[in-house]
Write an enzyme that holds these catalytic residues in place. Sequence first.
Site, PDB file in Angstrom:
ATOM      1  N   GLN A  62       0.850  -1.203   0.000  1.00 32.82           N
ATOM      2  CA  GLN A  62       0.000   0.000   0.000  1.00 32.82           C
ATOM      3  C   GLN A  62       0.885   1.252   0.000  1.00 32.82           C
ATOM      4  OE1 GLN A  62      -2.705  -0.388   3.330  1.00 32.82           O
ATOM      5  NE2 GLN A  62      -3.740  -2.129   2.417  1.00 32.82           N
ATOM      6  N   ILE A  80       3.925   1.703  -1.124  1.00 32.37           N
ATOM      7  CA  ILE A  80       4.709   1.962  -2.343  1.00 32.37           C
ATOM      8  C   ILE A  80       3.882   2.695  -3.400  1.00 32.37           C
ATOM      9  CG2 ILE A  80       4.212  -0.190  -3.627  1.00 32.37           C
ATOM     10  CD1 ILE A  80       7.734   1.188  -3.174  1.00 32.37           C
ATOM     11  N   HIS A 120       2.528   5.374  -3.133  1.00 30.84           N
ATOM     12  CA  HIS A 120       2.824   6.812  -3.055  1.00 30.84           C
ATOM     13  C   HIS A 120       4.120   7.043  -3.827  1.00 30.84           C
ATOM     14  CE1 HIS A 120      -0.448   7.508  -0.215  1.00 30.84           C
ATOM     15  NE2 HIS A 120      -0.217   6.246   0.075  1.00 30.84           N
ATOM     16  N   ARG A 121       3.950   7.395  -5.104  1.00 27.47           N
ATOM     17  CA  ARG A 121       5.066   7.354  -6.057  1.00 27.47           C
ATOM     18  C   ARG A 121       6.051   8.486  -5.892  1.00 27.47           C
ATOM     19  NH1 ARG A 121       0.759   7.654 -10.607  1.00 27.47           N
ATOM     20  NH2 ARG A 121      -0.201   8.729  -8.852  1.00 27.47           N
ATOM     21  N   GLU A 132      14.714  -0.889  -1.091  1.00 25.23           N
ATOM     22  CA  GLU A 132      14.142  -1.933  -0.233  1.00 25.23           C
ATOM     23  C   GLU A 132      15.105  -3.092  -0.026  1.00 25.23           C
ATOM     24  OE1 GLU A 132      10.422  -3.472  -1.708  1.00 25.23           O
ATOM     25  OE2 GLU A 132      10.027  -4.619   0.124  1.00 25.23           O
ATOM     26  N   TYR A 133      14.928  -3.762   1.099  1.00 26.79           N
ATOM     27  CA  TYR A 133      15.636  -5.011   1.422  1.00 26.79           C
ATOM     28  C   TYR A 133      15.408  -5.990   0.277  1.00 26.79           C
ATOM     29  CZ  TYR A 133      16.881  -9.122   4.258  1.00 26.79           C
ATOM     30  OH  TYR A 133      17.468 -10.252   4.756  1.00 26.79           O
ATOM     31  N   ARG A 187      11.897 -17.901  -1.901  1.00 30.52           N
ATOM     32  CA  ARG A 187      11.060 -16.981  -1.108  1.00 30.52           C
ATOM     33  C   ARG A 187       9.629 -16.828  -1.616  1.00 30.52           C
ATOM     34  NH1 ARG A 187      12.432 -11.030  -3.490  1.00 30.52           N
ATOM     35  NH2 ARG A 187      12.273 -11.636  -5.657  1.00 30.52           N
ATOM     36  N   ARG A 241      -3.357   8.221   4.649  1.00 30.91           N
ATOM     37  CA  ARG A 241      -3.106   7.025   5.459  1.00 30.91           C
ATOM     38  C   ARG A 241      -3.404   7.204   6.944  1.00 30.91           C
ATOM     39  NH1 ARG A 241      -3.515   3.166   1.644  1.00 30.91           N
ATOM     40  NH2 ARG A 241      -2.199   3.672  -0.129  1.00 30.91           N
TER      41      ARG A 241
HETATM   42  C1  LIG Z   1      -8.037   4.028   1.560  1.00 30.57           C
HETATM   43  C2  LIG Z   1      -7.327   3.735   0.277  1.00 30.57           C
HETATM   44  C3  LIG Z   1      -7.735   2.684  -0.529  1.00 30.57           C
HETATM   45  C4  LIG Z   1      -7.068   2.398  -1.729  1.00 30.57           C
HETATM   46  N1  LIG Z   1      -7.480   1.335  -2.496  1.00 30.57           N
HETATM   47  C5  LIG Z   1      -6.818   1.021  -3.631  1.00 30.57           C
HETATM   48  C6  LIG Z   1      -7.206  -0.097  -4.435  1.00 30.57           C
HETATM   49  O1  LIG Z   1      -8.161  -0.795  -4.130  1.00 30.57           O
HETATM   50  N2  LIG Z   1      -6.488  -0.383  -5.538  1.00 30.57           N
HETATM   51  C7  LIG Z   1      -5.428   0.381  -5.924  1.00 30.57           C
HETATM   52  O2  LIG Z   1      -4.815   0.087  -6.947  1.00 30.57           O
HETATM   53  N3  LIG Z   1      -5.036   1.457  -5.192  1.00 30.57           N
HETATM   54  C8  LIG Z   1      -5.698   1.790  -4.063  1.00 30.57           C
HETATM   55  N4  LIG Z   1      -5.281   2.868  -3.313  1.00 30.57           N
HETATM   56  C9  LIG Z   1      -4.120   3.638  -3.756  1.00 30.57           C
HETATM   57  C10 LIG Z   1      -4.539   5.001  -4.364  1.00 30.57           C
HETATM   58  O3  LIG Z   1      -5.310   4.818  -5.527  1.00 30.57           O
HETATM   59  C11 LIG Z   1      -3.283   5.831  -4.691  1.00 30.57           C
HETATM   60  O4  LIG Z   1      -2.552   5.165  -5.691  1.00 30.57           O
HETATM   61  C12 LIG Z   1      -2.379   6.019  -3.500  1.00 30.57           C
HETATM   62  O5  LIG Z   1      -3.120   6.462  -2.388  1.00 30.57           O
HETATM   63  C13 LIG Z   1      -1.289   7.033  -3.824  1.00 30.57           C
HETATM   64  O6  LIG Z   1      -1.882   8.299  -3.900  1.00 30.57           O
HETATM   65  P1  LIG Z   1      -1.314   9.451  -4.838  1.00 30.57           P
HETATM   66  O7  LIG Z   1      -1.370   9.027  -6.268  1.00 30.57           O
HETATM   67  O8  LIG Z   1      -2.021  10.708  -4.448  1.00 30.57           O
HETATM   68  O9  LIG Z   1       0.187   9.562  -4.316  1.00 30.57           O
HETATM   69  P2  LIG Z   1       1.513   9.803  -5.140  1.00 30.57           P
HETATM   70  O10 LIG Z   1       1.785   8.650  -6.019  1.00 30.57           O
HETATM   71  O11 LIG Z   1       2.558  10.172  -4.130  1.00 30.57           O
HETATM   72  O12 LIG Z   1       1.189  11.026  -6.039  1.00 30.57           O
HETATM   73  C14 LIG Z   1       1.038  12.329  -5.509  1.00 30.57           C
HETATM   74  C15 LIG Z   1       0.517  13.227  -6.584  1.00 30.57           C
HETATM   75  O13 LIG Z   1       1.416  13.230  -7.687  1.00 30.57           O
HETATM   76  C16 LIG Z   1       0.722  12.838  -8.891  1.00 30.57           C
HETATM   77  N5  LIG Z   1       1.567  11.916  -9.625  1.00 30.57           N
HETATM   78  C17 LIG Z   1       2.432  11.025  -9.114  1.00 30.57           C
HETATM   79  N6  LIG Z   1       3.037  10.350 -10.084  1.00 30.57           N
HETATM   80  C18 LIG Z   1       2.530  10.818 -11.241  1.00 30.57           C
HETATM   81  C19 LIG Z   1       2.739  10.515 -12.597  1.00 30.57           C
HETATM   82  N7  LIG Z   1       3.605   9.595 -12.988  1.00 30.57           N
HETATM   83  N8  LIG Z   1       2.036  11.200 -13.506  1.00 30.57           N
HETATM   84  C20 LIG Z   1       1.147  12.138 -13.149  1.00 30.57           C
HETATM   85  N9  LIG Z   1       0.906  12.476 -11.876  1.00 30.57           N
HETATM   86  C21 LIG Z   1       1.584  11.825 -10.947  1.00 30.57           C
HETATM   87  C22 LIG Z   1      -0.520  12.097  -8.438  1.00 30.57           C
HETATM   88  O14 LIG Z   1      -1.566  12.216  -9.356  1.00 30.57           O
HETATM   89  C23 LIG Z   1      -0.848  12.769  -7.136  1.00 30.57           C
HETATM   90  O15 LIG Z   1      -1.649  13.909  -7.360  1.00 30.57           O
HETATM   91  C24 LIG Z   1      -5.956   3.185  -2.125  1.00 30.57           C
HETATM   92  C25 LIG Z   1      -5.555   4.248  -1.317  1.00 30.57           C
HETATM   93  C26 LIG Z   1      -6.215   4.531  -0.131  1.00 30.57           C
HETATM   94  C27 LIG Z   1      -5.748   5.678   0.728  1.00 30.57           C
END
Ligand SMILES: Cc1cc2nc3c(=O)[nH]c(=O)nc-3n(C[C@H](O)[C@H](O)[C@H](O)COP(=O)(O)OP(=O)(O)OC[C@H]3O[C@@H](n4cnc5c(N)ncnc54)[C@H](O)[C@@H]3O)c2cc1C
Length: 291
Positions: A94, A96, A98-99, A105-106, A178, A205
Amino acid sequence: MQNNGYEEQNINNVQDILGKEFKVLDHGFIRLLEIMGDDSSICQAARVSYGKGTKSVREDRALLRYLMRNAHTSPFEMVELKFHVRMPIFVARQWIRHRTANVNEYSGRYSEMTDEFYLPQADQIRTQSQVNKQARSEDQLDETRANEIIEQMKDSQAESYNEYKEYVAEGVAREIARINLPLSSYTEWYWKIDLHNLFRFLKLRMDHHAQYEIRVYANIIADILKQILPISYEAFSDYILNSVTFSKSELFKIKDSIANFDFDNLTPENSNLSKTEIAELKNKINFIKQL
Ligand SMILES: Cc1cc2nc3c(=O)[nH]c(=O)nc-3n(C[C@H](O)[C@H](O)[C@H](O)COP(=O)(O)OP(=O)(O)OC[C@H]3O[C@@H](n4cnc5c(N)ncnc54)[C@H](O)[C@@H]3O)c2cc1C
């Protein structure tokens, strides 16, 4: 920032926390390894275009809160934090997502996996939520059954680890040996992220929709930030973490109930809002009234 004890206190807080291991779950931890910047770095970056000099803590706090409130996010990217985190693999999967972080990682290909696995506490063994398809409910299983499940999980973790050890002893490559280990296996990584994206991570989170096992990590990171970046964290808490967004149809529903509220008599003294915040609130109220 003027040095009126604030900076010194902050340096002490950082020194106390750097390298300190905060235990999480049964075998996990978080350690803050390094931090670049502090609350004042954010203000310095925000002011660079004006070339203005040192300001007081009070002025910095007001600026920081203004930036947070108005989504002027890039100054918050001036602060970088590097953590060492140990967590079960299902939590890491979950995390990871957050890109906007850098991760190392290990490697279970390079090194042997350890025999540490996550086992939930009995009070976390709950029934499936009927309202949220992704979540557990508030209803715990009865204690006897919960303990049976924990024992079964423990046995199958031990069994798959024994198999793993046998394969490794036989000379099977670690990367293959593994692959049958469970998601409850612990992994660890270095994780570097800027403050803006860390706040995004925390907003998602720390929320009650996030799985308990990742929420406990997010809560510890929040506790760390409160101590080392107190002004930024306070602004995040006030304007992001504890704020909500209403949809247009929701605003229609609350429109009538705010119609008679006397916003004209709001002052900083009677409202806990700054002058600018009062003006912003009035704009928001007018926006709703005009819907
Ligand atoms: C309660 C909960 C349930 C979830 N359930 C699921 C699930 O069932 N299945 C699933 O697959 N995921 C799930 N997720 C993951 C969710 O969809 C997001 O991928 C995750 O929370 C990361 O969020 P983010 O994209 O805002 O973060 P980051 O990846 O850190 O991105 C931050 C911001 O930068 C932008 N960004 C980052 N990289 C790029 C890029 N390459 N191009 C354009 N914009 C970019 C994003 O759009 C975002 O606005 C869940 C998350 C939560 C919190």
